[in-house]
Design an enzyme around this catalytic site. Structure first.
Site, PDB file in Angstrom:
ATOM      1  N   ASP A 313       0.852  -1.188   0.000  1.00  0.00           N
ATOM      2  CA  ASP A 313       0.000   0.000   0.000  1.00  0.00           C
ATOM      3  C   ASP A 313       0.889   1.240   0.000  1.00  0.00           C
ATOM      4  OD1 ASP A 313      -2.289   1.833   0.798  1.00  0.00           O
ATOM      5  OD2 ASP A 313      -3.269  -0.109   1.066  1.00  0.00           O
ATOM      6  N   HIS A 345      -3.854   6.236   3.100  1.00  0.00           N
ATOM      7  CA  HIS A 345      -4.499   4.983   2.709  1.00  0.00           C
ATOM      8  C   HIS A 345      -3.894   3.793   3.444  1.00  0.00           C
ATOM      9  CE1 HIS A 345      -5.938   1.765  -0.031  1.00  0.00           C
ATOM     10  NE2 HIS A 345      -6.927   2.608  -0.287  1.00  0.00           N
ATOM     11  N   SER A 501     -11.234  -1.313  -0.969  1.00  0.00           N
ATOM     12  CA  SER A 501      -9.968  -1.289  -0.231  1.00  0.00           C
ATOM     13  C   SER A 501     -10.170  -1.625   1.235  1.00  0.00           C
ATOM     14  CB  SER A 501      -9.333   0.104  -0.298  1.00  0.00           C
ATOM     15  OG  SER A 501      -8.478   0.232  -1.384  1.00  0.00           O
TER      16      SER A 501
END
Length: 557
Positions: A313, A345, A501
């Site tokens: 990520d 994120h 996600s």
């Protein structure tokens, strides 16, 4: 009475012979023999280095040893972990191991003395820089550069018998003239992808990737391509995935499609593709329901689940209150000079997996060890992207650490290098769990979720309705909460986020529960357990919206 005793004696002898025969058959059956597919080492090793041996049929540690040997030397390695598919050991300091020398690694049965290995290449002890003449433990001279000075991590050529036979030294090619194709690599020549071609905006516009079976093949290929005007930007062996990866800058005046056409025609046995760009799946807005919806078990810090989870990520903000006491090991895989993407994120996804239960962003498996690989950088007016080669290198690194569960909350177009990476990771014992995409119900499949050996996760809300922006299709495997899910934000505090996600880490955490109970479970069986226990939603059986249904975690404390 005498007859009964004779019969009993005969029976005992027969049973003993049968047991011995069975044991011998089991020992010599090639299907049951230990097989080493990777050793977690890219170059040479020195005493104290950690070696992660990957493979199959290792069995239990009792009665077995991990041995480093050649024709004259046999050294047993101290083992810290032994399962049927992986062994973690340390290279000891031993006078019999000569700097610069090569040895084979294998498993020895202590009772029978049988030694087996299917290791692809030998292991080298690091040479040293001191050029004074030295002698080894047997009193024999050691070659210059192999004394007792500082270890030199550059590997030298392996023993001649280990080199590929029939390989000719490549000649320098005249620019524009296709060179002679080197011997075919041990990488399958995959058929063209059955997906639309990628747009220039979705790939590096001045480079391509090449895959070969060995480092020697990659070096020979690189020498030939340099003569054709290509620039070798990186060349690396990925031992867990079982191939070498070359990143090539294309000659000026060419574009990626034209270069790929030329390379594929000139080198038909080599896999070439673009360095496709991938993006993290996005977010939205608010609520707190996920654990209750799927019946998540109690896995507080008191549980102490001994399991590793990989995360590919953005970088992770390890100073966040929800993560600063968690076990997070991080590594950066960005191309040199590329500005890292903000850690928002990655921090959010990490908190869903290992967030501190004492914080308001408690993780699903807080005592797990998280290996976080950062692949996303900023470019093109702050666009967040990660490259194919970064994903492959990150997965290989995770495999070298013995990590078997990998969360990929990212998506993009199809790519042959990524497809091979997913397949090789699966074959090595890893289970890849990926976001199914936020491109909308009518969008084409995204990758890596769309590949056969990857678990594709879609998102639902608190009312068991599909996320409105989620992709749909036959590749969807399972659904998990992914709408208005609370997670950490970079810095401190948290926020609600939506997208596939944020559904993927629920499945990764559920896989961790299964793996903690059964460390030797295969990726295929693990995936079947996850999908087989899912709560059916939508049309009966598997469907293109929910896959097999809503995740139902197995196990707990």
């Amino acid at each position: 009475m005498l007859g009964a005793l004779r019969f009993a004696g005969f029976l005992a002898v027969a049973l003993s012979l049968a047991t011995t025969a069975t044991a011998q058959n089991t020992t010599h059956d090639p299907r049951n023999a230990p097989r080493i597919t990777g050793i977690g080492v890219i170059s040479c090793v020195e005493p104290g280095d950690r070696i992660v041996v990957k493979g199959s049929n290792f069995g239990r540690a009792g009665g077995k040893s991990l041995i480093l040997k050649d024709s004259y030397v046999r050294v047993e390695l101290p083992v810290t972990r032994w399962t049927d598919r992986s062994i973690v050991a340390t290279l000891p300091r031993h006078s019999a191991l000569s700097p610069g020398a090569w040895y084979q690694l294998g498993i020895e049965n202590k009772r029978s003395g049988e030694w087996t290995s299917a290791q692809r290449r030998p292991l080298q002890i690091c040479a040293v820089k001191d050029t004074d003449t030295q002698v080894d433990a047997s009193g024999n001279p050691i070659d210059p550069g192999r004394g007792t000075g500082t270890p030199d991590r550059r590997p030298v050529d392996p023993p001649r018998e280990e080199r590929p036979t029939g390989t000719k030294r490549p000649s320098t090619a005249t620019p524009g003239t296709p060179p002679q194709q080197p011997p075919g690599p041990s990488v399958p020549n995959l058929p063209p992808l059955a997906v639309p071609g990628t747009a220039a905006a979705d790939q590096e516009d001045d480079e391509v990737l090449a895959i070969t079976g060995t480092l020697a093949e990659a070096t020979a290929l690189a020498q030939q391509l340099t003569g054709l005007g290509y620039a070798v930007r990186s060349l690396q062996e990925l031992p867990v995935l079982g191939f070498a990866l070359v990143r090539l800058g294309i000659p000026g005046g060419q574009d990626v499609p034209a270069s790929l056409d030329t390379l594929r025609q000139s080198f038909p046995a080599t896999l070439f593709d673009a360095n496709t760009l991938y993006a993290p799946q996005a977010a939205a807005e608010p609520r707190h329901y996920a654990r209750e919806l799927i019946g998540w078990p109690d896995v507080s810090q008191a549980c102490r689940l001994e399991v590793d989870v990989g995360l590919i990520d953005t970088a992770v903000d390890r100073s966040h209150p929800a993560l600063r006491d968690s076990s997070v090991l991080a590594r950066n895989f960005l191309t040199a000079g590329l500005k890292p993407a903000p850690p928002d994120h990655g921090t959010a996804v990490a908190s869903l997996i290992v967030g501190d239960p004492a914080s308001n962003t408690s993780g699903l498996v807080p005592s797990a060890r998280l290996y976080a690989a950062a692949i996303f950088g900023l470019r093109d007016n702050d666009r967040v992207v990660g490259t194919t080669d970064a994903i492959a290198r990150a997965i290989d690194w995770l495999g070298q650490q013995g990590v078997r569960i990998v969360n990929l909350s990212l998506s993009g177009p199809g790519n042959q290098v990524l497809r091979l990476t997913a397949r090789r990771a699966h074959e090595s014992g890893m289970i890849l769990i990926a976001a199914a995409g936020n491109e909308g119900p009518n969008a084409a499949p995204v990758f890596p979720a769309g590949y056969q050996h990857v678990v594709a996760v879609t998102a639902i809300d608190a009312a068991l309705q599909p996320y409105s922006e989620a992709n749909r299709g036959g590749y969807i495997d399972i659904a998990a909460p992914g709408v208005d899910v609370w997670s950490a934000r970079s810095g401190k505090g948290g926020r609600y986020s939506s997208g596939t996600s944020f559904a993927a880490p629920f499945v990764a955490a559920a896989a961790a529960l299964v793996l903690a109970q059964d460390p030797d479970i295969t990726p295929t069986l693990l995936g079947q357990k996850l999908t087989g226990s899912a709560r059916d939603l939508g049309a009966p059986g598997r469907d293109s919206t929910f896959g097999w249904g809503l995740l139902q975690p197995l196990g707990g404390c």
